[in-house]
Design an enzyme around this catalytic site. Sequence first.
Site, PDB file in Angstrom:
ATOM      1  N   CYS A   4       0.842  -1.189   0.000  1.00 58.09           N
ATOM      2  CA  CYS A   4       0.000   0.000   0.000  1.00 58.09           C
ATOM      3  C   CYS A   4       0.884   1.247   0.000  1.00 58.09           C
ATOM      4  CB  CYS A   4      -0.981  -0.025   1.171  1.00 58.09           C
ATOM      5  SG  CYS A   4      -0.345   0.614   2.705  1.00 58.09           S
ATOM      6  N   HIS A  46       1.700  -2.595   8.797  1.00 56.30           N
ATOM      7  CA  HIS A  46       0.465  -2.461   8.019  1.00 56.30           C
ATOM      8  C   HIS A  46      -0.712  -2.989   8.831  1.00 56.30           C
ATOM      9  CE1 HIS A  46      -2.047  -2.011   4.444  1.00 56.30           C
ATOM     10  NE2 HIS A  46      -2.636  -3.118   4.865  1.00 56.30           N
ATOM     11  N   ASN A  87     -10.360   7.359  10.481  1.00 60.18           N
ATOM     12  CA  ASN A  87     -11.554   6.872   9.795  1.00 60.18           C
ATOM     13  C   ASN A  87     -11.450   5.363   9.580  1.00 60.18           C
ATOM     14  OD1 ASN A  87     -12.665   9.510   9.437  1.00 60.18           O
ATOM     15  ND2 ASN A  87     -11.233   9.856   7.752  1.00 60.18           N
ATOM     16  N   HIS A  98      -4.529   1.868   5.397  1.00 61.02           N
ATOM     17  CA  HIS A  98      -3.406   1.640   6.316  1.00 61.02           C
ATOM     18  C   HIS A  98      -3.664   2.624   7.455  1.00 61.02           C
ATOM     19  CE1 HIS A  98       1.211   1.073   6.934  1.00 61.02           C
ATOM     20  NE2 HIS A  98       0.778   1.848   7.932  1.00 61.02           N
ATOM     21  N   HIS A 100      -4.130   5.331  10.024  1.00 68.45           N
ATOM     22  CA  HIS A 100      -3.474   6.637  10.162  1.00 68.45           C
ATOM     23  C   HIS A 100      -4.342   7.533  11.020  1.00 68.45           C
ATOM     24  CE1 HIS A 100      -5.916   6.566   6.492  1.00 68.45           C
ATOM     25  NE2 HIS A 100      -6.215   7.831   6.759  1.00 68.45           N
ATOM     26  N   HIS A 102      -5.156  11.470  11.694  1.00 67.30           N
ATOM     27  CA  HIS A 102      -5.024  12.848  11.239  1.00 67.30           C
ATOM     28  C   HIS A 102      -4.837  13.720  12.476  1.00 67.30           C
ATOM     29  CE1 HIS A 102      -6.937  12.133   7.154  1.00 67.30           C
ATOM     30  NE2 HIS A 102      -7.417  11.085   7.809  1.00 67.30           N
TER      31      HIS A 102
HETATM   32  P1  5GP Z   1      -8.444   8.997   4.916  1.00 69.18           P
HETATM   33  O1  5GP Z   1      -9.350   9.602   3.874  1.00 69.18           O
HETATM   34  O2  5GP Z   1      -8.109   7.558   4.555  1.00 69.18           O
HETATM   35  O3  5GP Z   1      -8.896   9.145   6.315  1.00 69.18           O
HETATM   36  O4  5GP Z   1      -7.104   9.820   4.835  1.00 69.18           O
HETATM   37  C1  5GP Z   1      -6.125   9.603   3.871  1.00 69.18           C
HETATM   38  C2  5GP Z   1      -5.308  10.848   3.802  1.00 69.18           C
HETATM   39  O5  5GP Z   1      -4.110  10.559   3.121  1.00 69.18           O
HETATM   40  C3  5GP Z   1      -5.989  11.992   3.036  1.00 69.18           C
HETATM   41  O6  5GP Z   1      -6.124  13.120   3.874  1.00 69.18           O
HETATM   42  C4  5GP Z   1      -5.051  12.242   1.861  1.00 69.18           C
HETATM   43  O7  5GP Z   1      -4.949  13.606   1.518  1.00 69.18           O
HETATM   44  C5  5GP Z   1      -3.739  11.657   2.344  1.00 69.18           C
HETATM   45  N1  5GP Z   1      -2.880  11.153   1.299  1.00 69.18           N
HETATM   46  C6  5GP Z   1      -3.242  10.301   0.311  1.00 69.18           C
HETATM   47  N2  5GP Z   1      -2.187  10.039  -0.483  1.00 69.18           N
HETATM   48  C7  5GP Z   1      -1.141  10.737   0.031  1.00 69.18           C
HETATM   49  C8  5GP Z   1       0.234  10.871  -0.360  1.00 69.18           C
HETATM   50  O8  5GP Z   1       0.704  10.300  -1.338  1.00 69.18           O
HETATM   51  N3  5GP Z   1       1.012  11.679   0.409  1.00 69.18           N
HETATM   52  C9  5GP Z   1       0.536  12.329   1.497  1.00 69.18           C
HETATM   53  N4  5GP Z   1       1.391  13.081   2.178  1.00 69.18           N
HETATM   54  N5  5GP Z   1      -0.745  12.213   1.908  1.00 69.18           N
HETATM   55  C10 5GP Z   1      -1.575  11.434   1.169  1.00 69.18           C
HETATM   56 ZN    ZN Z   2       0.309  -0.382   4.455  1.00 71.86          ZN
END
Ligand code: 5GP
Ligand code: ZN
Length: 114
Positions: A4, A46, A87, A98, A100, A102
Site C-alpha cells: 500500500c 500495516h 476513519n 493503512h 493513520h 489525522h
Molecule cells: P483517509 O481519507 O483515509 O482518512 O485519509 C487519507 C489521507 O491521506 C488523506 O487526507 C489524503 O490527503 C492523504 N494522502 C493520500 N495520499 C497521500 C500521499 O501520497 N502523500 C501524502 N502526504 N498524503 C496522502
Molecule cells: Zn500499508
Amino acid sequence: MEQCIFCKMVNNEIPVHKIYESENVIAFNDINPQAPVHCLIIPKKHIVSADFLKEEDSHILIEVFKAIKTIAKERNLSENGYRIVTNHGERAGQSVFHLHFHLLGGRNMKWPPG
Ligand code: 5GP
Ligand code: ZN
C-alpha cells in the site's frame, strides 16, 4: 509484503518528508491539508484501520500518541487545541487502508464533523 502507498513511504520506496519518526511510527504532512496543520501519524506495521487493531499492537498506539503530543507541541497547538481523527471504512471517509491518525490544528474546528 504489503504494497500500500503508506507502506511504500515507510519503506522509503516513495519519497516522503518525515516530520517525526520513532521505532514503530512515522508522521508526515497530508498532501491535501484541511487545516493550517494537517499531519498523518501512521504505524510502520500495516494495519488496515483502527477496527483491525489487536491487543499486541498496544505499544504502537502509545507511540502514536507520543508522536501526536510531540508534533502538537512543536506546531504550537497544545495550548489552543487540536483534533485527532481516524476513519474506519469507506462510509467514514477512509481512502487509504493503512491505519493513520489525522492531526488537525491551527484553526477553529466545528462539531459535529461532517
Ligand atoms: P483517509 O481519507 O483515509 O482518512 O485519509 C487519507 C489521507 O491521506 C488523506 O487526507 C489524503 O490527503 C492523504 N494522502 C493520500 N495520499 C497521500 C500521499 O501520497 N502523500 C501524502 N502526504 N498524503 C496522502
Ligand atoms: Zn500499508
